[in-house]
Design an enzyme around this catalytic site. Structure first.
Site, PDB file in Angstrom:
ATOM      1  CD  GLU A  49    -120.286 -26.267  54.069  1.00  0.00           C
ATOM      2  OE1 GLU A  49    -119.382 -25.688  54.710  1.00  0.00           O
ATOM      3  OE2 GLU A  49    -120.198 -26.466  52.856  1.00  0.00           O
ATOM      4  CB  CYS A 204    -106.233 -19.183  44.880  1.00  0.00           C
ATOM      5  SG  CYS A 204    -105.702 -17.499  45.245  1.00  0.00           S
ATOM      6  CB  CYS A 211    -100.875 -17.682  38.961  1.00  0.00           C
ATOM      7  SG  CYS A 211    -100.853 -17.058  40.660  1.00  0.00           S
ATOM      8  CB  CYS A 214    -105.674 -19.079  38.281  1.00  0.00           C
ATOM      9  SG  CYS A 214    -107.045 -18.128  38.979  1.00  0.00           S
ATOM     10  CB  CYS A 220    -105.800 -12.163  39.893  1.00  0.00           C
ATOM     11  SG  CYS A 220    -105.068 -12.226  41.534  1.00  0.00           S
TER      12      CYS A 220
END
Length: 367
Positions: A49, A204, A211, A214, A220
């Site tokens: 991270e 995205c 899309c 997705c 959305c």
DNA sequence: AACACGGGGAC
DNA sequence: GTCCCAGTGTT
């Protein structure tokens, strides 16, 4: 949009359940294999991270593997010299991350018995860990019910909500953090949060989002409003400032002069060739360069030929760096507590953590 | 709220 | 070239 939907941007329970189901099902088949996903060791999650802050996955992979091989556990990192940590971080940028990582490891040994903390607030209190990273570690490693919000999910959530203002500004951040918390499932938060980032990263995307592929396209709002390409709103164009700088390679037999960058300056903790800004290309006069060098190192030397010119960017600056050799150095090295100067053998330069430009110069010298 | 902090991937 | 990247800390 109907009246009930416009009264609050936050979705209702059925919407959330469907969203969670679709996201988790998609991720089960779409998750990339990444080195930090081999297990749930909080130490490894933490390292990944920190490396991933403002840094792309493709860049981090190799660094992560080398770093974990060198420091398999918190105690190994805590026991290392900072110089060794920085050497492994060389090239990744944002070097404060490496120093804070090292400091945090020592804090974990001193105050948490060498065990990476379990409690969100204890994690958040570690240097270099903010709200996003604490949430990411605690959710990914421990399945804690902690929201995350970073580059991928800012874009994803802005589109899901058709949020047309700048989502990185304070009002947008307030809304999106609230949304991120609102949509959390009661279990599988680890997979859920990773799935959100994976979706933002792989589907995205900033340009030409997929899309069609997705799993939550029907949920959305930007898609419904046919506004995916307009959201998120483009950021203000970065205003760059051109600068001219000079680096001097002062040679003494098989050695060169290095300077360790001081606290609070760029590349703090790293080594670099003596380097300074000049007003313009017109000021690249050897006499002026020599006096600058004298001022900063205490050495008198004749400025020699130009080794190379490197163009690079650092945050808001576009820098043209002219690298010159200097010979016949005389005088005593200035004692500078905040920025030590040392003579380093050319064939030992690999032991020093250098800035990327410094490393490019070092490579030229080795030839 | 604005800024500093690095370097490279992708188009 | 330009935009962007699994942000944090300081002012």
């Amino acid at each position: 949009m109907d009246a009930s939907a416009s009264s609050s941007p936050l979705p209702d329970a059925p919407w959330r359940r469907k969203f969670q189901r679709q996201i988790l099902a998609w991720y089960a088949g779409a998750a990339r294999h990444l080195p930090w996903r081999e297990n749930r060791d909080p130490y490894r999650i933490w390292i990944s991270e920190i490396m991933l802050q403002q840094t792309q996955v493709a860049t981090v992979r190799g660094y992560f593997q080398r770093f974990i091989a060198a420091f398999p556990m918190v105690a190994d990192l805590a026991a290392a010299d900072e110089a060794e940590v920085l050497r492994l971080w060389e090239g990744l940028g944002y070097y404060r991350r490496a120093r804070q990582l090292h400091a945090a490891a020592q804090e974990i040994v001193a105050e948490h018995d060498g065990q990476f903390p379990r409690d969100f607030d204890d994690v958040l209190a570690l240097p270099g860990i903010g709200r996003y990273t604490a949430g990411a570690i605690c959710s990914i490693a421990y399945d804690a019910q902690a929201p995350i919000l970073e580059a991928n999910t800012i874009r994803l959530h802005a589109r899901l909500l058709a949020y047309r203002e700048d989502p990185t500004k304070t009002p947008g951040q307030r809304l999106l953090w609230q949304f991120a918390e609102h949509i959390l499932p009661t279990s599988d938060v680890s997979s859920f949060n990773q799935a959100l980032m994976e979706l933002g990263s792989e589907i995205c995307t900033p340009r030409n989002p997929q899309c069609d592929a997705c799993p939550v396209a029907t949920l959305c709002q930007a898609r419904q409003e046919n506004a995916v390409a307009q959201i998120p709103a483009p950021k203000k164009k970065m205003q760059y400032e051109d600068r001219v700088e000079v680096a001097i390679v002062v040679r003494r037999k098989k050695e060169v002069l290095l300077r360790q960058c001081g606290e609070g300056e760029r590349w703090a903790g790293l080594w670099d060739f003596p380097r300074f800004q000049v007003a313009s290309e017109a000021d690249l006069v050897s006499g002026q360069l020599a006096s600058q060098l004298q001022e900063r190192t205490g050495l008198s030397a004749a400025i020699g030929s130009r080794l190379t010119t490197i163009k690079h960017g650092v945050t808001r600056y576009r820098i043209t760096l002219h690298c010159h050799e200097a010979e016949r150095a005389s005088g005593r090295l200035r004692k500078d507590e905040t920025a030590p100067l040392v003579w380093a053998a050319v064939d030992q330069l690999h032991d020093f953590a250098l800035s990327t430009t410094g490393r490019k110069i070092a490579r030229l010298l080795a030839k």
